[in-house]
Design a protein around this motif. Structure first.
Motif, PDB file in Angstrom:
ATOM      1  N   ASP A  25     -12.646   9.239  -6.479  1.00 26.99           N
ATOM      2  CA  ASP A  25     -12.429   7.985  -7.219  1.00 26.99           C
ATOM      3  C   ASP A  25     -12.560   8.311  -8.634  1.00 26.99           C
ATOM      4  OD1 ASP A  25     -11.420   5.585  -7.868  1.00 26.99           O
ATOM      5  OD2 ASP A  25     -12.716   4.510  -6.523  1.00 26.99           O
TER       6      ASP A  25
ATOM      7  N   HIS B 115       0.076   3.089 -10.686  1.00 24.25           N
ATOM      8  CA  HIS B 115      -0.896   3.513  -9.605  1.00 24.25           C
ATOM      9  C   HIS B 115      -0.098   4.481  -8.544  1.00 24.25           C
ATOM     10  CE1 HIS B 115      -3.583   3.387  -6.304  1.00 24.25           C
ATOM     11  NE2 HIS B 115      -4.481   2.601  -6.908  1.00 24.25           N
TER      12      HIS B 115
ATOM     13  N   VAL C  75      -6.189   8.575 -13.423  1.00 25.70           N
ATOM     14  CA  VAL C  75      -7.090   8.071 -12.412  1.00 25.70           C
ATOM     15  C   VAL C  75      -6.510   9.074 -11.265  1.00 25.70           C
ATOM     16  CG1 VAL C  75      -7.895   6.382 -10.744  1.00 25.70           C
ATOM     17  CG2 VAL C  75      -7.333   5.798 -13.035  1.00 25.70           C
TER      18      VAL C  75
ATOM     19  N   PHE D 243      -7.601  -3.385 -14.366  1.00 23.41           N
ATOM     20  CA  PHE D 243      -7.810  -2.279 -13.705  1.00 23.41           C
ATOM     21  C   PHE D 243      -9.056  -2.536 -13.105  1.00 23.41           C
ATOM     22  CE2 PHE D 243      -9.241   1.688 -12.448  1.00 23.41           C
ATOM     23  CZ  PHE D 243      -8.325   2.341 -11.562  1.00 23.41           C
TER      24      PHE D 243
ATOM     25  N   ARG E 217       0.797  -6.927  -9.607  1.00 25.82           N
ATOM     26  CA  ARG E 217       1.185  -6.260  -8.402  1.00 25.82           C
ATOM     27  C   ARG E 217       1.919  -7.114  -7.431  1.00 25.82           C
ATOM     28  NH1 ARG E 217      -3.472  -3.019  -5.520  1.00 25.82           N
ATOM     29  NH2 ARG E 217      -5.428  -4.495  -5.491  1.00 25.82           N
TER      30      ARG E 217
ATOM     31  N   ARG F 199       0.893  -1.126  -0.051  1.00 24.17           N
ATOM     32  CA  ARG F 199       0.103  -0.080   0.032  1.00 24.17           C
ATOM     33  C   ARG F 199       0.792   1.322  -0.011  1.00 24.17           C
ATOM     34  NH1 ARG F 199      -4.829   0.708  -1.399  1.00 24.17           N
ATOM     35  NH2 ARG F 199      -5.697  -0.956   0.065  1.00 24.17           N
TER      36      ARG F 199
ATOM     37  N   TYR G  28       0.986   6.648  -5.772  1.00 26.82           N
ATOM     38  CA  TYR G  28       0.717   7.576  -4.620  1.00 26.82           C
ATOM     39  C   TYR G  28       1.813   8.702  -4.089  1.00 26.82           C
ATOM     40  CZ  TYR G  28      -2.109   3.249  -2.879  1.00 26.82           C
ATOM     41  OH  TYR G  28      -3.081   2.356  -2.892  1.00 26.82           O
TER      42      TYR G  28
ATOM     43  N   LYS H 287     -16.479   7.176  -9.988  1.00 29.72           N
ATOM     44  CA  LYS H 287     -16.723   6.056  -9.227  1.00 29.72           C
ATOM     45  C   LYS H 287     -17.773   6.269  -8.128  1.00 29.72           C
ATOM     46  CE  LYS H 287     -13.476   2.508  -9.425  1.00 29.72           C
ATOM     47  NZ  LYS H 287     -12.362   1.807  -9.388  1.00 29.72           N
TER      48      LYS H 287
ATOM     49  N   GLU I 276      -2.921   8.474 -11.053  1.00 29.08           N
ATOM     50  CA  GLU I 276      -2.372   6.972 -11.822  1.00 29.08           C
ATOM     51  C   GLU I 276      -2.496   7.378 -13.114  1.00 29.08           C
ATOM     52  OE1 GLU I 276      -5.353   4.311  -9.824  1.00 29.08           O
ATOM     53  OE2 GLU I 276      -5.501   5.658  -8.258  1.00 29.08           O
TER      54      GLU I 276
ATOM     55  N   GLN J 220      -8.869  -7.414  -7.614  1.00 25.09           N
ATOM     56  CA  GLN J 220      -8.898  -6.333  -8.047  1.00 25.09           C
ATOM     57  C   GLN J 220      -7.292  -6.042  -8.542  1.00 25.09           C
ATOM     58  OE1 GLN J 220     -11.012  -3.018  -7.060  1.00 25.09           O
ATOM     59  NE2 GLN J 220      -9.606  -1.827  -5.951  1.00 25.09           N
ATOM     60  N   HIS J 221      -7.214  -4.916  -9.566  1.00 29.43           N
ATOM     61  CA  HIS J 221      -6.190  -4.339  -9.988  1.00 29.43           C
ATOM     62  C   HIS J 221      -5.020  -5.451 -10.820  1.00 29.43           C
ATOM     63  CE1 HIS J 221      -7.637  -0.714  -9.299  1.00 29.43           C
ATOM     64  NE2 HIS J 221      -6.897  -0.270  -8.102  1.00 29.43           N
TER      65      HIS J 221
ATOM     66  N   TRP K 276      -7.505   9.572  -7.001  1.00 26.44           N
ATOM     67  CA  TRP K 276      -8.007   8.853  -6.026  1.00 26.44           C
ATOM     68  C   TRP K 276      -7.463   9.214  -4.654  1.00 26.44           C
ATOM     69  CZ3 TRP K 276      -5.920   4.105  -2.964  1.00 26.44           C
ATOM     70  CH2 TRP K 276      -7.077   3.925  -2.103  1.00 26.44           C
TER      71      TRP K 276
HETATM   72  C1  BG6 Z   1      -7.929   3.140  -7.384  1.00 28.66           C
HETATM   73  C2  BG6 Z   1      -9.231   2.880  -7.614  1.00 28.66           C
HETATM   74  O1  BG6 Z   1      -7.218   3.010  -8.689  1.00 28.66           O
HETATM   75  O2  BG6 Z   1      -7.317   2.141  -6.410  1.00 28.66           O
HETATM   76  C3  BG6 Z   1     -10.094   2.729  -6.389  1.00 28.66           C
HETATM   77  O3  BG6 Z   1     -10.009   3.675  -8.603  1.00 28.66           O
HETATM   78  C4  BG6 Z   1      -9.382   1.755  -5.437  1.00 28.66           C
HETATM   79  O4  BG6 Z   1     -11.468   2.405  -6.436  1.00 28.66           O
HETATM   80  C5  BG6 Z   1      -8.128   2.064  -5.294  1.00 28.66           C
HETATM   81  O5  BG6 Z   1     -10.169   1.900  -3.946  1.00 28.66           O
HETATM   82  C6  BG6 Z   1      -7.100   1.166  -4.260  1.00 28.66           C
HETATM   83  O6  BG6 Z   1      -7.078  -0.138  -4.528  1.00 28.66           O
HETATM   84  P1  BG6 Z   1      -6.557  -1.342  -3.910  1.00 28.66           P
HETATM   85  O7  BG6 Z   1      -7.077  -2.552  -4.624  1.00 28.66           O
HETATM   86  O8  BG6 Z   1      -5.206  -0.980  -3.886  1.00 28.66           O
HETATM   87  O9  BG6 Z   1      -7.255  -1.250  -2.591  1.00 28.66           O
END
Ligand code: BG6
Length: 300
Positions: A212, A167, A244, A85, A98, A75, A169, A191, A271, A93-94, A246
């Protein structure tokens, strides 16, 4: 916690260097030093967890609650999102890139002091349902951080459809004080409003609640102006038409086990990739390349 220095390879030329370490969770990690900056990259996810210019606050946000376990995403930093994605029924997810341990193919300290490291996604069972492909990721550390994700369709007769997204941060002083520039007049899917289609009206996007958004058909650079840290972060891209934005804000932050309750205040994800209706359909034998350059400068 870093536990031990396992191997230090000498520089070939230039003054950049790479050291192999056991990172958090004892996952293998590379520590990169250049005359301008330092960086940390895990083989798990080919995940850049840190980039810091000398005498500057780190560029990338990392959660204090991040997991460092095989099979689970980190994270913060820069997760490599591929080959899809968002959610995929039954598949999580995603994408799987990763959470895979990437192969380290080569690292090159260049005469100018920069260091490039090339990773390759290994074969994995999750990829068996899609046409054969080669995915490589090159991270170049210098005064800026440059990322290049290339995907080659190795099938002889089938197109390869996929989404990709770096993605990132970013660390910010106070998310409510920043302004995000470069997306005015761009259409986006909201979203938070059940994927409603909207158009950005602001040249200086402010964050004051959960955000989001998938901005579509946009190839331009984005800038984050951060008055608290007195810096501007610039995100330049090639081979990408989606951006993106978020921030989970309070309630979602509390729901995420690997994210601190208050950490939403000092991060923003911008992102870069090709997602949703911008997904890529790659003909047999062709290569698609996504390039992102992240840099920062003091606010004047
Ligand atoms: C973003 C999405 O790219 O990633 C969000 O648009 C999502 O909807 C966020 O919550 C984090 O995703 P994850 O899977 O790393 O918790």
């Amino acid at each position: 916690m870093k536990t031990s220095e396992t191997k230090s390879l000498p520089k070939k030329n230039g003054s950049g260097r790479v050291v192999f370490l056991d990172g958090q969770g004892e996952l293998p990690m590379l520590e990169v030093s250049t005359p301008w900056s330092t960086a940390e990259i895990y083989l798990h996810g080919a995940h850049v967890t840190r980039f810091r210019k000398i005498d500057e606050t780190p560029l990338l946000f990392m959660s204090q609650c991040s997991r460092f376990n095989e099979g689970q995403p980190i994270r913060g930093g820069i997760p490599v999102v591929f080959p899809w994605f968002g959610m995929r029924e039954g598949l999580g997810q995603h994408g799987f890139a990763r959470v895979k341990t990437w192969d380290l193919k080569e690292f090159v300290p260049a005469p100018d002091g920069s260091v490039s490291i090339r990773f390759r996604l290994p074969d994995c069972p999750e990829a068996s349902g899609i046409p054969p492909f080669l995915a490589e990721y090159v991270v170049t550390v210098s005064a800026a951080l440059e990322l290049k994700l290339s995907v080659t369709n190795e099938s002889k007769d089938e197109s390869l459809s996929f989404e990709n997204c770096l993605h990132s941060y970013f660390e910010v002083g106070d998310v409510t004080a920043i302004a995000i520039h470069g997306l005015k007049s761009v259409k986006y899917l909201d979203k938070v409003a059940n994927f409603a289609s909207k158009t950005e009206t602001s040249d200086a996007i402010r964050i004051a609640s959960e955000v989001d958004r998938i901005y579509l058909d946009t190839a331009g650079a984005v800038e984050i102006v951060d008055p608290r840290l007195s810096r501007k972060i610039r995100i330049e891209k090639h081979g990408s038409v989606s951006t993106v934005v978020w921030n989970p804000w309070i309630t979602r932050a509390q729901q995420m086990p690997d994210f601190g309750n208050d950490e939403y205040q000092r991060m923003i994800c911008i992102e870069t990739g090709n997602v949703a209706s911008n997904q890529i359909s790659l003909p047999p034998g062709e290569t698609s390349t996504l390039r992102v350059k992240l840099s920062s400068s003091p606010l004047s």
